[in-house]
Design an enzyme around this catalytic site. Sequence first.
Site, PDB file in Angstrom:
ATOM      1  N   GLY A  33       1.735   5.746   9.089  1.00 29.34           N
ATOM      2  CA  GLY A  33       0.971   6.061   7.896  1.00 29.34           C
ATOM      3  C   GLY A  33       0.385   4.816   7.270  1.00 29.34           C
ATOM      4  O   GLY A  33       0.414   3.749   7.876  1.00 29.34           O
ATOM      5  N   ASN A  34      -0.165   4.956   6.084  1.00 30.43           N
ATOM      6  CA  ASN A  34      -0.720   3.799   5.375  1.00 30.43           C
ATOM      7  C   ASN A  34      -0.442   3.942   3.887  1.00 30.43           C
ATOM      8  O   ASN A  34       0.059   4.961   3.433  1.00 30.43           O
ATOM      9  CB  ASN A  34      -2.220   3.654   5.684  1.00 30.43           C
ATOM     10  N   ARG A  35      -0.798   2.904   3.128  1.00 29.03           N
ATOM     11  CA  ARG A  35      -0.396   2.822   1.725  1.00 29.03           C
ATOM     12  C   ARG A  35      -1.390   3.445   0.746  1.00 29.03           C
ATOM     13  O   ARG A  35      -1.278   3.228  -0.449  1.00 29.03           O
ATOM     14  CB  ARG A  35      -0.185   1.365   1.326  1.00 29.03           C
ATOM     15  N   SER A  36      -2.359   4.197   1.231  1.00 31.91           N
ATOM     16  CA  SER A  36      -3.318   4.792   0.304  1.00 31.91           C
ATOM     17  C   SER A  36      -2.604   5.687  -0.709  1.00 31.91           C
ATOM     18  O   SER A  36      -1.776   6.516  -0.338  1.00 31.91           O
ATOM     19  CB  SER A  36      -4.335   5.629   1.091  1.00 31.91           C
ATOM     20  N   ALA A 101      -8.188   7.174   3.556  1.00 28.89           N
ATOM     21  CA  ALA A 101      -7.787   6.123   4.499  1.00 28.89           C
ATOM     22  C   ALA A 101      -7.399   6.835   5.793  1.00 28.89           C
ATOM     23  O   ALA A 101      -6.279   7.349   5.930  1.00 28.89           O
ATOM     24  CB  ALA A 101      -6.620   5.324   3.942  1.00 28.89           C
TER      25      ALA A 101
END
Length: 231
Positions: A33-36, A101
């Site tokens: 995943g990502n930090r958006s 994102a």
Amino acid sequence: ADPTALRRDLEGVRVVVSAGGTREPLDPVRYLGNRSSGKQGYALARVAAQRGAEVTLVAAHTVALPAPAGAEVVSVSTAEQLRTAVHAAAERADVVVMAAAVADFRPASRAEHKIKKRDGEPDPTIVLARNPDVLAELVERRRGAQLVVGFAAETGDDRGDVLDHARAKLKRKGCDLLVVNAVGEGRAFEVEDNAGWLLSATGAERPIPLGSKAQLASAMWDSVADLLAGR
Ligand code: CTP
Ligand code: CA
């Protein structure tokens, strides 16, 4: 004047906004995943609805956020799901804004069962596969006067500053408008304030002063309203 003051200048305009970060599964319990946070996309949807637009928000993973009043929310998880939902909603949209994102890569295969560690065997390696570029697909499929807006978080490096990278990305992506967040120095990710530039395919470049995500949203919709008026 209050830049977030109410104007009904998007009355009757159909918009799609994607927001949040996608999750790409590795096995039934794990993902990349990502930090958006999703806050910018939600602010864009909220402001558009306040200004009279008909809004579909395609929401991937976000921190806990209230649903924007007046927007239809479609929840998705993976880039593939986001792609399907965005293209479906884009069919009848005047403006599509890709604030999500989207993961550039996903694990090439998804294990059916939870991956276990096993003594005496080599540790596993994650092989990645490219995800489709939804923004590029929107630009390819775009019909008539539809506007496509991209987002980019950029930093300067030894090959150029933030604006150099952003101008190149606008050209490469072929979208009508690119919203550029200057990141680094604690900016943009997981914070309340954004600063950057609005770059238009017409060559217009507007700085976005450091301000709230709602202010950035207002500035972006101002540019979109100008572009719509010019068509
Ligand atoms: N985007 C997309 N689909 C992807 C990746 C990105 O639609 N698979 C969109 C994002 O939503 C954003 C824009 O493309 O609006 C730019 O994303 P960014 O990550 O800055 O661009 P990339 O082309 O992925 O370039 P980079 O290698 O710098 O990550
Ligand atoms: Ca990317």
